[in-house]
Scaffold this active site. Structure first.
Site, mmCIF file in Angstrom:
data_model
loop_
_atom_site.group_PDB
_atom_site.id
_atom_site.type_symbol
_atom_site.label_atom_id
_atom_site.label_comp_id
_atom_site.label_asym_id
_atom_site.label_seq_id
_atom_site.Cartn_x
_atom_site.Cartn_y
_atom_site.Cartn_z
ATOM 1 N N GLY A 90 0.820 -1.217 0.000
ATOM 2 C CA GLY A 90 0.000 0.000 0.000
ATOM 3 C C GLY A 90 0.845 1.255 0.000
ATOM 4 O O GLY A 90 2.065 1.200 0.122
ATOM 5 N N GLY A 92 2.646 3.713 1.467
ATOM 6 C CA GLY A 92 3.209 3.914 2.799
ATOM 7 C C GLY A 92 3.699 5.322 3.025
ATOM 8 O O GLY A 92 3.974 5.736 4.150
ATOM 9 N N ARG A 93 3.848 6.054 1.935
ATOM 10 C CA ARG A 93 4.300 7.451 2.079
ATOM 11 C C ARG A 93 3.709 8.299 0.966
ATOM 12 O O ARG A 93 4.342 9.239 0.497
ATOM 13 C CB ARG A 93 5.813 7.532 2.040
ATOM 14 C CG ARG A 93 6.433 6.903 0.807
ATOM 15 C CD ARG A 93 7.833 7.377 0.683
ATOM 16 N NE ARG A 93 8.543 6.610 -0.326
ATOM 17 C CZ ARG A 93 9.759 6.909 -0.726
ATOM 18 N NH1 ARG A 93 10.391 7.927 -0.194
ATOM 19 N NH2 ARG A 93 10.358 6.190 -1.640
ATOM 20 N N LYS A 113 4.050 11.980 -3.146
ATOM 21 C CA LYS A 113 4.962 10.966 -2.605
ATOM 22 C C LYS A 113 5.874 11.643 -1.590
ATOM 23 O O LYS A 113 6.563 12.603 -1.939
ATOM 24 C CB LYS A 113 5.775 10.387 -3.763
ATOM 25 C CG LYS A 113 6.670 9.227 -3.430
ATOM 26 C CD LYS A 113 7.066 8.562 -4.737
ATOM 27 C CE LYS A 113 8.149 7.531 -4.567
ATOM 28 N NZ LYS A 113 8.484 6.919 -5.868
ATOM 29 N N ASP A 125 9.076 6.009 7.612
ATOM 30 C CA ASP A 125 8.745 7.314 8.187
ATOM 31 C C ASP A 125 7.748 8.098 7.334
ATOM 32 O O ASP A 125 7.336 9.202 7.703
ATOM 33 C CB ASP A 125 10.031 8.148 8.391
ATOM 34 C CG ASP A 125 10.747 8.457 7.081
ATOM 35 O OD1 ASP A 125 10.276 8.017 6.016
ATOM 36 O OD2 ASP A 125 11.787 9.141 7.132
ATOM 37 N N GLY A 126 7.399 7.547 6.169
ATOM 38 C CA GLY A 126 6.412 8.210 5.313
ATOM 39 C C GLY A 126 6.957 9.398 4.535
ATOM 40 O O GLY A 126 6.203 10.094 3.861
ATOM 41 N N ASP A 253 4.404 -4.421 -7.473
ATOM 42 C CA ASP A 253 3.737 -3.194 -7.018
ATOM 43 C C ASP A 253 4.262 -1.978 -7.775
ATOM 44 O O ASP A 253 3.716 -0.882 -7.631
ATOM 45 C CB ASP A 253 3.915 -2.993 -5.509
ATOM 46 C CG ASP A 253 5.362 -3.073 -5.079
ATOM 47 O OD1 ASP A 253 6.001 -4.109 -5.359
ATOM 48 O OD2 ASP A 253 5.866 -2.110 -4.477
ATOM 49 N N ASN A 254 5.298 -2.177 -8.576
ATOM 50 C CA ASN A 254 5.825 -1.079 -9.379
ATOM 51 C C ASN A 254 5.567 -1.304 -10.861
ATOM 52 O O ASN A 254 6.260 -0.740 -11.705
ATOM 53 C CB ASN A 254 7.332 -0.916 -9.134
ATOM 54 C CG ASN A 254 7.624 -0.399 -7.731
ATOM 55 O OD1 ASN A 254 6.767 0.222 -7.107
ATOM 56 N ND2 ASN A 254 8.810 -0.665 -7.228
ATOM 57 N N ASP A 263 7.649 4.850 -10.596
ATOM 58 C CA ASP A 263 8.609 4.702 -9.501
ATOM 59 C C ASP A 263 10.067 4.665 -9.951
ATOM 60 O O ASP A 263 10.681 3.612 -10.094
ATOM 61 C CB ASP A 263 8.273 3.460 -8.646
ATOM 62 C CG ASP A 263 7.211 3.806 -7.613
ATOM 63 O OD1 ASP A 263 6.796 4.973 -7.562
ATOM 64 O OD2 ASP A 263 6.801 2.908 -6.858
#
Ligand code: AMP
Ligand code: MG
Length: 492
Positions: A90, A92-93, A113, A125-126, A253-254, A263
């Site tokens: 998912g 995440g950042r 992003k 840490d996002g 996922d990319n 990405d």
């Protein structure tokens, strides 16, 4: 409070796919500042570029303020990373701020992003650091100018925050990017792994409506959809390979459903031609090496196929047989796409029996001889014009080239177009300027030290990669030996 411009959002993902995301907002950051706005893209999206160039843009694109009509969310997805499956990755950042329609009516995601932690952050840490944000900006725009389907950078914003990475404290930044969608192979894996067939169907119908609307409501549409994704990926990866691009982290996922490159983490362009070329520090076994990209694309598509089985046919065996046919057909799709690109690189418009061998033959002359891949094709156009000296000069032992060049010139001479026209066409597909690794690194290093001039110069150059620009000769040369073996770093 700063007045925010109107975006005219139309948020279909939010509206139609509840269960596939968590509604979420970006972090407030200490000092959001607009660093670079992609004015041309903003205008294409029908946005108020003037307003976005200032404080309003910094607030929106850092994630600190949500514009009217946005429905920000973090998308859920799974993914195979280096072959190992994670059922829940998912955003995440990242957050999807919302969708807008371009001036020509195309739907585009606006996505941030580095905007802070989300329910999918796991240990992260996002956040994002300035260097990687600008890297994605630069390479994405370079790919766009090279004619490759790609997500694009809309803005880079600094946050005024220090973030901590292995290499030390870094300036925080957020990238606002635009995509035809952020649907990935991993989006489908997420629901398939949970056995949620109805959500899977909703997601597939959503993807079809967005990317293959001619398939809406058709019987057999899920299999057709799989074929379309395979076709788009074959075209995309063929373009990468023909340009010497190494994505570096082709996890499922990319890999997009739209066929856009997504990405730009550890990506790089090759200089010397080598199928084994691999730059990412974490890709120790060369899984995502330059020459392995078509194999990995097929592997990823097999994961998509598996995820779609329940939709393809209620009878497992039938579903597997049909999906397998698509996957086993991928190498042929890829080869056709690659050869089409290779013919264009060689200035061949017609199709002759020996073209595949001829195209491969040129690569064979380069392999193991430290010949710069990009420059070899530009120099080949010069040879077509009658001057083979620049091409020969790229080879330590130019006699390695003799037999091939003779065969090539004989084949090319049978083309209907005159040599001058063919050479011009070649220069229109073989770039003079690519994001040379050492130039990218130098630009990012300067930017991190507060000097954006090298970044701006490189970005401007890469926006017209096929035309010679005065005083920019050094940008067309490979890295000096002192630059050493190039290593890139992921997910920073
Ligand atoms: P990537 O392969 O870099 O696209 O990212 C893989 C996964 O890691 C995605 O789910 C990202 O959202 C997540 N991720 C990467 N970096 C961070 C970070 N600094 N904080 C939280 N999640 C992250
Ligand atoms: Mg990713």
């Amino acid at each position: 409070m700063t007045q925010l411009p109107d975006f005219a959002f139309d948020n279909s993902y939010h509206r139609e796919l509840s269960g596939a995301y968590a509604s979420w907002q970006g972090d407030k950051v200490p000092a959001p500042r607009m660093l670079r706005l992609n004015v041309a893209l903003a205008e294409e999206l029908g946005l108020d570029a003037e307003a976005l160039a200032g404080e309003a843009g910094a607030l929106i694109f850092s994630g600190a303020r949500t514009p009217t009509g946005a429905a920000p969310l973090a998308m859920a997805y799974a993914g195979h990373q280096f072959g190992g499956f994670s059922p829940q990755l998912g955003d995440g950042r990242a957050i999807l701020v919302g969708e807008v329609l371009t001036r020509t009516g195309a739907r585009r995601d606006i996505h941030l992003k580095g905007s802070g932690r989300t329910p999918f952050s796991r240990g992260g840490d996002g956040k994002a650091a300035l260097g990687p944000v600008l890297r994605e900006y630069l390479i994405g725009e370079a790919m766009y100018a090279l004619g490759v389907p790609t997500t694009r950078a809309l803005a880079a914003v600094t946050t005024g925050e220090k973030i901590h990475r292995e290499s030390g404290a870094k300036d925080g930044a957020v990238l606002a990017r635009v995509a035809a969608s952020h649907l990935r192979v991993g989006s489908f894996q997420f629901f398939a792994a949970r056995g949620e067939v109805e959500m899977l169907r909703k997601l597939a119908d959503y993807a079809i409506a967005r990317h293959d609307p001619d398939l809406i409501g058709q019987e057999g549409r899920y299999l057709s959809f799989l074929k379309r994704v395979a076709e788009r990926q074959a075209e995309l990866v063929a373009q990468w390979v023909n340009l010497g691009f190494v994505h570096g982290v082709m996890n499922t996922d990319n890999m997009t459903i739209s066929g856009e490159t997504i990405d730009y983490g550890p990506c790089a362009f090759i200089d010397s031609y080598s199928p084994k070329a691999s730059f990412s520090s974490i890709d120790q076994h060369g899984r995502y090496a330059y020459g392995n990209q078509p194999n990995i694309a097929a592997w990823n598509l097999a994961r998509l196929a598996e995820s779609l089985l329940a939709l393809i046919d209620a009878d497992d065996e039938k579903a597997i047989a049909q999906a397998t046919e698509v996957i086993t057909g991928f190498p042929e799709l890829y080869q056709v796409a690659w050869l089409k690109g290779a013919r264009a690189k060689l200035g061949l418009t017609g199709e002759a029996e020996g073209d595949l061998a001829l195209a491969n033959g040129f690569l064979m002359t380069m392999q193991g001889h430290s010949v710069d891949y990009t420059n070899a094709f530009r120099a080949l156009a010069e040879a077509v014009r009658g001057n083979d000296a620049p091409l020969r000069a790229l080879y330590e032992d130019p006699t390695e080239l003799d037999a091939w060049l003779q065969a090539y010139l004989a084949r090319a001479g049978k083309e209907p177009a005159p040599a001058a026209a063919r050479a011009t066409a070649m220069d229109g597909v073989n770039p003079l300027y690519i994001p040379r690794n050492h130039k990218v690194e130098a630009a990012l290093e300067a930017a991190e030290a507060g000097d954006m001039a090298p970044f701006d110069a490189l970005l401007k150059l890469l926006q017209t990669p096929f035309a010679e620009q005065e005083g920019m000769q050094s940008y067309a040369r490979p890295a000096p030996e002192s630059f050493g073996a190039y290593k890139t770093f992921c997910g920073t």
